[in-house]
Design an enzyme around this catalytic site. Structure first.
Site, PDB file in Angstrom:
ATOM      1  N   GLY A  57      51.673 -35.451   8.685  1.00 37.87           N
ATOM      2  CA  GLY A  57      52.668 -34.438   9.027  1.00 37.87           C
ATOM      3  C   GLY A  57      52.213 -33.649  10.242  1.00 37.87           C
ATOM      4  O   GLY A  57      51.080 -33.785  10.705  1.00 37.87           O
ATOM      5  N   GLY A  59      53.114 -29.700  12.563  1.00 40.06           N
ATOM      6  CA  GLY A  59      53.836 -28.447  12.685  1.00 40.06           C
ATOM      7  C   GLY A  59      53.940 -28.032  14.127  1.00 40.06           C
ATOM      8  O   GLY A  59      53.891 -28.868  15.036  1.00 40.06           O
ATOM      9  N   GLY A  60      54.052 -26.724  14.355  1.00 43.50           N
ATOM     10  CA  GLY A  60      54.244 -26.234  15.713  1.00 43.50           C
ATOM     11  C   GLY A  60      53.058 -26.461  16.625  1.00 43.50           C
ATOM     12  O   GLY A  60      53.225 -26.745  17.808  1.00 43.50           O
ATOM     13  N   GLY A  62      49.862 -28.033  15.258  1.00 46.73           N
ATOM     14  CA  GLY A  62      48.874 -28.962  14.720  1.00 46.73           C
ATOM     15  C   GLY A  62      49.480 -30.164  14.027  1.00 46.73           C
ATOM     16  O   GLY A  62      50.677 -30.202  13.725  1.00 46.73           O
ATOM     17  N   VAL A  64      48.388 -33.310  10.941  1.00 50.05           N
ATOM     18  CA  VAL A  64      47.476 -33.643   9.846  1.00 50.05           C
ATOM     19  C   VAL A  64      47.335 -35.157   9.773  1.00 50.05           C
ATOM     20  O   VAL A  64      48.330 -35.879   9.691  1.00 50.05           O
ATOM     21  CB  VAL A  64      47.996 -33.090   8.507  1.00 50.05           C
ATOM     22  N   LYS A  79      43.294 -31.628   9.747  1.00 51.20           N
ATOM     23  CA  LYS A  79      44.258 -30.957  10.620  1.00 51.20           C
ATOM     24  C   LYS A  79      43.584 -30.616  11.934  1.00 51.20           C
ATOM     25  O   LYS A  79      42.460 -30.122  11.963  1.00 51.20           O
ATOM     26  CB  LYS A  79      44.804 -29.684   9.968  1.00 51.20           C
ATOM     27  N   ASP A 183      55.686 -17.337   5.785  1.00 49.60           N
ATOM     28  CA  ASP A 183      56.533 -18.513   6.025  1.00 49.60           C
ATOM     29  C   ASP A 183      56.791 -19.245   4.709  1.00 49.60           C
ATOM     30  O   ASP A 183      56.679 -20.470   4.637  1.00 49.60           O
ATOM     31  CB  ASP A 183      55.868 -19.442   7.045  1.00 49.60           C
TER      32      ASP A 183
END
Length: 206
Positions: A57, A59-60, A62, A64, A79, A183
């Site tokens: 996966g 995110g903004g 980073g 994983v 990560k 979040d």
């Protein structure tokens, strides 16, 4: 009595030999495991996936990856900062500091929050290219968001209450430590294959 003692000793010796052979067989299969020493490094410890594979996966800032930790003999989630962000940012420029600081803060605070519903952090480090990373437990399953969307009736939705309770307990614990997630949403809650509940993505923590 002497014959009986001799028989017991022989049986015990045979049992010990069987156990030793079994353990040696297990060790022979674990070719990826090595004994940690002072001169071991990142490249020796971790086996990274082939380029373009193994991403769990992102995110903004980073992503994983699923990597293999040879020191323990298990897969872990690693990560790290997104390569494209690092390439677009001069490491010597002040603009690189907020991203790095945010990443390190996320890793350290997550690691300090020791709770059954928060993914444990194993290590925080820096690879040979200078990129910061941290490793944590691999969580396999589905998000709470996916579970809600897949619930077909009231009964299946009510069955998710335990996971909501786990989320509340994790957040309550974080608040007791002076940490605010900021979040919280179903996409950031993971339901494990065996019913575990984990609150993920502490990147906006305050």
């Amino acid at each position: 009595p002497r014959t009986s003692d001799a028989g017991r000793n022989a049986a015990a010796s045979q049992s010990t030999d069987l156990v030793r052979a079994h353990l040696q067989g297990i060790e022979a299969q674990r070719t990826e495991i090595w004994e940690p020493t002072s001169d071991t490094g990142y490249e020796r410890r971790y086996r990274r996936p082939a380029p373009g594979t193994g991403e769990l996966g992102r995110g903004g800032i980073g992503r994983v990856l699923l990597v293999f930790d040879r020191s323990i003999g298990r897969h872990v989630a690693m990560k790290e900062l997104l390569p494209e962000l690092e390439e677009a940012t001069n490491p010597d420029a002040s603009s690189a500091l907020p991203l790095t600081s945010r990443f390190l803060r996320e890793a350290r605070i997550t690691g300090q929050l020791e709770h059954p519903n928060i993914v444990p952090v194993y290590e925080l480090g820096q690879n040979p290219e200078g990129r910061f990373y941290y490793t944590m437990r691999v969580v396999r399953g589905r998000t709470l968001s996916a579970a809600i969307s897949q619930a077909k009736d009231l009964g299946q939705r009510l069955a998710l209450i335990n996971h909501f309770s786990g989320l509340c307990q994790a957040i309550a614990y974080a608040h007791s430590q002076g940490v605010v997630h900021r979040d919280i949403k179903p996409d950031n809650v993971m339901i494990g294959e065996f019913g575990e509940t984990f609150v993920l993505d502490w990147g906006l923590v305050k």
